[in-house]
Design an enzyme around this catalytic site. Structure first.
Site, PDB file in Angstrom:
ATOM      1  CE  LYS A  42      -3.050  -2.452   3.200  1.00 21.88           C
ATOM      2  NZ  LYS A  42      -3.420  -2.522   4.638  1.00 21.88           N
ATOM      3  N   GLY A  43       2.135   1.081   0.324  1.00 24.92           N
ATOM      4  CA  GLY A  43       3.009   2.223   0.614  1.00 24.92           C
ATOM      5  C   GLY A  43       3.169   3.230  -0.506  1.00 24.92           C
ATOM      6  CD  GLU A  98       8.122  -0.917  -3.160  1.00 25.25           C
ATOM      7  OE1 GLU A  98       7.412  -0.100  -2.539  1.00 25.25           O
ATOM      8  OE2 GLU A  98       8.345  -2.058  -2.735  1.00 25.25           O
ATOM      9  CG  ASP A  99       6.835   2.175   0.182  1.00 29.72           C
ATOM     10  OD1 ASP A  99       7.545   1.301  -0.363  1.00 29.72           O
ATOM     11  OD2 ASP A  99       6.163   1.935   1.201  1.00 29.72           O
ATOM     12  CG  ASP A 102      14.768  -2.007   3.953  1.00 25.49           C
ATOM     13  OD1 ASP A 102      15.726  -1.291   4.254  1.00 25.49           O
ATOM     14  OD2 ASP A 102      14.290  -2.842   4.740  1.00 25.49           O
ATOM     15  CE  LYS A 130      15.204   2.715   5.727  1.00 22.16           C
ATOM     16  NZ  LYS A 130      14.507   1.734   6.597  1.00 22.16           N
ATOM     17  CG  PHE A 151      10.947   1.843  10.695  1.00 22.23           C
ATOM     18  CD1 PHE A 151      11.047   0.751   9.840  1.00 22.23           C
ATOM     19  CD2 PHE A 151       9.691   2.338  11.010  1.00 22.23           C
ATOM     20  CE1 PHE A 151       9.906   0.153   9.320  1.00 22.23           C
ATOM     21  CE2 PHE A 151       8.543   1.739  10.495  1.00 22.23           C
ATOM     22  CZ  PHE A 151       8.656   0.650   9.656  1.00 22.23           C
ATOM     23  CG  ASP A 158       2.961   0.371   7.352  1.00 24.66           C
ATOM     24  OD1 ASP A 158       3.706   0.200   6.374  1.00 24.66           O
ATOM     25  OD2 ASP A 158       2.654  -0.554   8.142  1.00 24.66           O
ATOM     26  NE  ARG A 164      -0.450   1.718   5.069  1.00 23.70           N
ATOM     27  CZ  ARG A 164       0.548   0.911   4.709  1.00 23.70           C
ATOM     28  NH1 ARG A 164       1.562   1.391   4.024  1.00 23.70           N
ATOM     29  NH2 ARG A 164       0.546  -0.364   5.033  1.00 23.70           N
TER      30      ARG A 164
HETATM   31  P1  IMP Z   1      12.306  -4.885   1.069  1.00 26.87           P
HETATM   32  O1  IMP Z   1      11.739  -6.106   0.417  1.00 26.87           O
HETATM   33  O2  IMP Z   1      13.179  -5.205   2.232  1.00 26.87           O
HETATM   34  O3  IMP Z   1      12.987  -3.956   0.098  1.00 26.87           O
HETATM   35  O4  IMP Z   1      11.086  -4.180   1.752  1.00 26.87           O
HETATM   36  C1  IMP Z   1      10.451  -3.155   1.151  1.00 26.87           C
HETATM   37  C2  IMP Z   1       9.207  -2.801   1.898  1.00 26.87           C
HETATM   38  O5  IMP Z   1       9.399  -2.803   3.321  1.00 26.87           O
HETATM   39  C3  IMP Z   1       8.830  -1.398   1.520  1.00 26.87           C
HETATM   40  O6  IMP Z   1       8.047  -1.384   0.363  1.00 26.87           O
HETATM   41  C4  IMP Z   1       8.115  -0.934   2.756  1.00 26.87           C
HETATM   42  O7  IMP Z   1       6.760  -1.313   2.654  1.00 26.87           O
HETATM   43  C5  IMP Z   1       8.787  -1.671   3.890  1.00 26.87           C
HETATM   44  N1  IMP Z   1       9.821  -0.828   4.538  1.00 26.87           N
HETATM   45  C6  IMP Z   1      11.147  -0.895   4.417  1.00 26.87           C
HETATM   46  N2  IMP Z   1      11.766   0.063   5.127  1.00 26.87           N
HETATM   47  C7  IMP Z   1      10.778   0.771   5.709  1.00 26.87           C
HETATM   48  C8  IMP Z   1      10.770   1.935   6.574  1.00 26.87           C
HETATM   49  O8  IMP Z   1      11.796   2.528   6.955  1.00 26.87           O
HETATM   50  N3  IMP Z   1       9.545   2.380   6.956  1.00 26.87           N
HETATM   51  C9  IMP Z   1       8.384   1.787   6.563  1.00 26.87           C
HETATM   52  N4  IMP Z   1       8.340   0.727   5.741  1.00 26.87           N
HETATM   53  C10 IMP Z   1       9.532   0.225   5.332  1.00 26.87           C
HETATM   54 MG    MG Z   2       6.091  -1.193   0.118  1.00 20.63          MG
END
Ligand code: IMP
Ligand code: MG
Length: 179
Positions: A42-43, A98-99, A102, A130, A151, A158, A164
């Site tokens: 949803k981000g 994407e939001d 990570d 990041k 974070f 969220d 959000r």
């Molecule tokens: P990844 O698969 O580890 O890249 O995770 C990505 C998802 O984790 C993002 O689309 C976010 O929904 C969530 N996420 C990662 N870091 C943060 C953060 O600092 N705050 C909130 N959501 C995060």
């Molecule tokens: Mg996300």
């Protein structure tokens, strides 16, 4: 809500400038293409709605949702698609929205799945990056802004499904996690 924020990282004004600049770049890069923006729920919704209004091109919107199962707060490689888009992407230039990037595990899974559907092209745009946390072999083609390894919440991001709707991006106070 605002009292739970320790520090503002990206202000409303900065978010406006970032989305405007990225929208103008997409407008240049996607001339003559059949753009399909795919938001990762949803981000990405706040970013996608603001970004798309700065794109001066015909474009379609769709959404995909994935959940990462397994343990812990960091996404694992075990990803399940809970809302999907069309099977045939052969006429589209897909832009995955994407939001935050990570570890990259979630987006890498979605990217690899969509590329098998023969899109004309596929690219990734993320509001926040990041880079220090990256595990998966994936890179964003367009990045709003790099953030430190903290974070963050707001503007779609969220903590436990809340925050959000903060109009800016901020770092939560530690005591919120400890509640
Ligand atoms: P990844 O698969 O580890 O890249 O995770 C990505 C998802 O984790 C993002 O689309 C976010 O929904 C969530 N996420 C990662 N870091 C943060 C953060 O600092 N705050 C909130 N959501 C995060
Ligand atoms: Mg996300």
């Amino acid at each position: 809500m605002h009292q739970d924020i320790k520090k503002v990282l990206v202000t409303e004004e900065e978010l406006y400038e970032i989305t405007k600049k990225l929208g103008e770049k997409i407008t240049k890069d996607y001339q003559g293409k059949k753009l399909l923006m795919v938001g990762v729920l949803k981000g990405s919704i706040y970013f996608l709605t603001d970004l798309s209004r700065h794109i001066d091109l015909p474009c379609q919107l769709d959404f995909i949702q994935a959940s990462s199962y397994g343990s812990g707060t960091v996404s694992s490689g075990n990803i399940k698609i809970t809302k999907d888009i069309a099977d045939d992407l052969s006429e589209f230039d897909v832009l995955l929205v994407e939001d935050i990037l990570d570890t990259g595990n979630t987006l890498k899974h979605i990217y690899d799945m969509l590329i098998q559907r023969n899109p004309q092209s596929i690219a990734v745009i993320t509001l926040l990056d990041k880079p220090s946390r990256r595990v998966a072999d994936i890179k964003a083609d367009y990045v709003g802004v790099d953030v430190p390894n903290e974070f963050v919440v707001g503007y779609g991001l969220d903590y436990d499904q809340y925050y959000r709707n903060l109009p800016y991006i901020g770092v939560l106070k530690e005591e919120v996690y400890e509640k």
